[in-house]
Scaffold this active site. Structure first.
Site, PDB file in Angstrom:
ATOM      1  N   LYS A   1      -0.149   5.056   9.071  1.00  0.00           N
ATOM      2  CA  LYS A   1       0.665   5.241   7.859  1.00  0.00           C
ATOM      3  C   LYS A   1      -0.251   5.367   6.637  1.00  0.00           C
ATOM      4  O   LYS A   1      -0.090   6.253   5.793  1.00  0.00           O
ATOM      5  CB  LYS A   1       1.608   4.047   7.680  1.00  0.00           C
ATOM      6  CG  LYS A   1       2.524   4.134   6.483  1.00  0.00           C
ATOM      7  CD  LYS A   1       2.741   2.775   5.821  1.00  0.00           C
ATOM      8  CE  LYS A   1       1.587   2.422   4.892  1.00  0.00           C
ATOM      9  NZ  LYS A   1       1.762   1.182   4.129  1.00  0.00           N
TER      10      LYS A   1
ATOM     11  N   LYS B   1      -6.846   1.333  -3.455  1.00  0.00           N
ATOM     12  CA  LYS B   1      -6.453   0.726  -2.177  1.00  0.00           C
ATOM     13  C   LYS B   1      -6.514   1.761  -1.047  1.00  0.00           C
ATOM     14  O   LYS B   1      -6.994   1.463   0.055  1.00  0.00           O
ATOM     15  CB  LYS B   1      -5.045   0.139  -2.302  1.00  0.00           C
ATOM     16  CG  LYS B   1      -4.425  -0.363  -1.009  1.00  0.00           C
ATOM     17  CD  LYS B   1      -5.193  -1.535  -0.391  1.00  0.00           C
ATOM     18  CE  LYS B   1      -4.557  -1.957   0.938  1.00  0.00           C
ATOM     19  NZ  LYS B   1      -5.398  -2.927   1.668  1.00  0.00           N
TER      20      LYS B   1
ATOM     21  N   THR C   1       0.866  -1.184   0.000  1.00  0.00           N
ATOM     22  CA  THR C   1       0.000   0.000   0.000  1.00  0.00           C
ATOM     23  C   THR C   1       0.895   1.224   0.000  1.00  0.00           C
ATOM     24  O   THR C   1       1.573   1.511   0.994  1.00  0.00           O
ATOM     25  CB  THR C   1      -0.895   0.002   1.251  1.00  0.00           C
ATOM     26  OG1 THR C   1      -1.702  -1.165   1.217  1.00  0.00           O
ATOM     27  CG2 THR C   1      -1.791   1.228   1.280  1.00  0.00           C
TER      28      THR C   1
END
Lengths: 312, 312
Positions: free
Chosen positions: A264, A195, A118
């Site tokens: 994150k 995503k 990701t």
């Protein structure tokens, strides 16, 4: 560790004897044995694919070696022997250090880097260009699913990149544990944007579930009964079914996905939003709550605890 | 309008002739013919139940009268002739004015008021006590579903109140269009707390869907393709399937549920949270965004537009 590689040459020799077998097309590399990388690479080995693995922490490769994977001690040695290399690492910087730490230099021309991490859409563009410059290919293939889903072969992959590469890699993703592969076309950055949106949506659901459970419990309502109803009706979707259970039971230890990683990803969402001049107030709220959890010394609990981060 | 009631006495007479038919047990009243009240009362009439209706705006009763419902010109006249009275009105104040405007004074002892409105748990407690004081019953039966779901008999009811009343009313809720009735026990306030949590969760999903679509579109991704994936996988739930479609097409006119009503519900959520000393940051954000839409002169668009309310 070098010795560990010796089985490979024997294996390649035996493969070469079978003239109908194009070993180069099926010799696969796998970089990154984290929470998801481990079950995904295990799926690939179980499917009978010749698999070479590399992980920064070598001890994590032992179980895979027992299942037949060939352990490599450097990214370079792995890259030089594989036509297709999967990678799944924790963030953009880690992925760039994989690419610049041997993969780009040693992957053969026409070799394919299938990137499951990701990351920012812009990082995908950058890596695509780097590989392109070497006559190699880069496919964005970020993955949706917790480790349990990987083990059960119920992962969803979003892919984007060159059409012929997408088609070539799809069967490998099935072997890696895909229940479905979702094609987002030629634009290399598309799958990573999807995503990021998906992870933002999951985190939003976690915050909402958490707030609903606290409100119900504080109001004297059996929150388990409430979620028994909601997860069979309006919210009869995996995200709500899986996470309402975790949050009801407050099973935040042994995280499938940590708050630190969640933060994150939300940071990436907000960075992407900023790059297209977009204001996302809910993403901002999730960032604040996750920061609170991380700063309060709980970076490694499951990200489903996000609503606990809210300052009272 | 009084003349409209004449068919009732004839009908009751003919019912009384059938000795096996307990007309009092099945004579049902229905108060409130809004977006949901109309299809729900239509379901009741279609099921063959003798139905008496009252609505503040009389014109809305014409279509039901054609289907066989008996139109009443006052709440008092309706209440005096019914064993069970359903009500579904827009807010706590409207419901209290129904109860104090004839229902409480004219419902017979042992009569049951089935209250479908989305109200504060404390209002439910108050109305339960008022009816109890008259030897009547009050059942909390808030409803989940948009008008289309009501017409398709796919509503979900959350019920709480006395056990014998819950059991007695369940078959009537099926006739009213329930696909399922979810029992939250004796505490009269429970079902309304569940309803508030449910509406908060829906509104949270709307905000998240809206932000995800704007981010995807601004990043050059086909948001329809993205939601085609998400609504079949992680978010394969009615709320996401129905609303992602509405938001993608920006079909905010002809609202199934308006921002104004959504804001009313979020205000109730925050009021309930305050009463149990609970901080709900996501609910607060939804309130802010909905207030923006209402104040910008768009109170009557669909509440799925909530994310458009965010100040840039």
């Amino acid at each position: 560790v070098q010795a560990l590689e010796s089985p490979l040459s024997n294996r390649l020799k035996s493969l070469k004897k079978d003239k109908n077998f194009n070993y180069m097309a099926t010799n696969i590399g796998f970089i990154g044995l984290g929470n998801l990388g481990t079950p995904i690479s295990t799926n690939l080995v179980s499917s009978g694919r010749p698999l070479l693995v590399f992980n920064r922490t070598p001890s994590k490769m032992a179980a895979l070696a027992e299942k037949g994977a060939i352990v490599c001690d450097t990214i370079a040695s792995l890259a030089s022997k594989c036509q297709v290399v999967f990678s799944i690492v924790s963030d953009d910087a880690a992925l760039e250090s994989v690419v610049n730490g041997g993969l780009l230099a040693h992957l053969q021309p026409d070799g394919i880097h299938v990137s499951m991490s990701t990351i920012l859409p812009d990082t995908a563009k950058k890596l695509f260009d780097l590989h392109q410059g070497k006559g190699q290919h880069y496919l964005a293939a970020p993955v949706f699913g917790r480790p349990e889903a990987a083990a059960a072969r119920k992962l969803n992959f979003a892919v984007s990149g060159k059409q012929n590469v997408r088609k070539q890699i799809e069967p490998l993703l099935k072997d890696a544990g895909a229940i479905a592969v979702w094609d987002f076309g030629d634009d290399i950055s598309a799958a990573n944007t999807v995503k990021l949106c998906g992870n933002f949506l999951i985190a939003s659901a976690l915050e909402a579930i958490g707030e609903s459970i606290t409100l119900a419990e504080n109001s004297g309502v059996d929150a388990k009964k409430m979620w028994n109803m909601l997860s069979q009706t309006l919210f009869s979707a995996p995200v709500y079914q899986i996470y309402s259970n975790i949050i009801l039971q407050k099973k935040f230890e042994n995280a499938g996905f940590t708050v630190k990683l969640g933060l994150k990803d939300i940071n990436l969402v907000l960075k992407q939003a900023e790059s297209v001049a977009q204001y996302l107030p809910l993403a901002k709220l999730l960032q604040t709550n996750m920061q609170e959890l991380v700063h309060s010394g709980k970076p490694d609990i499951d990200w489903s605890a996000v609503s606990l981060g809210a300052k009272r």
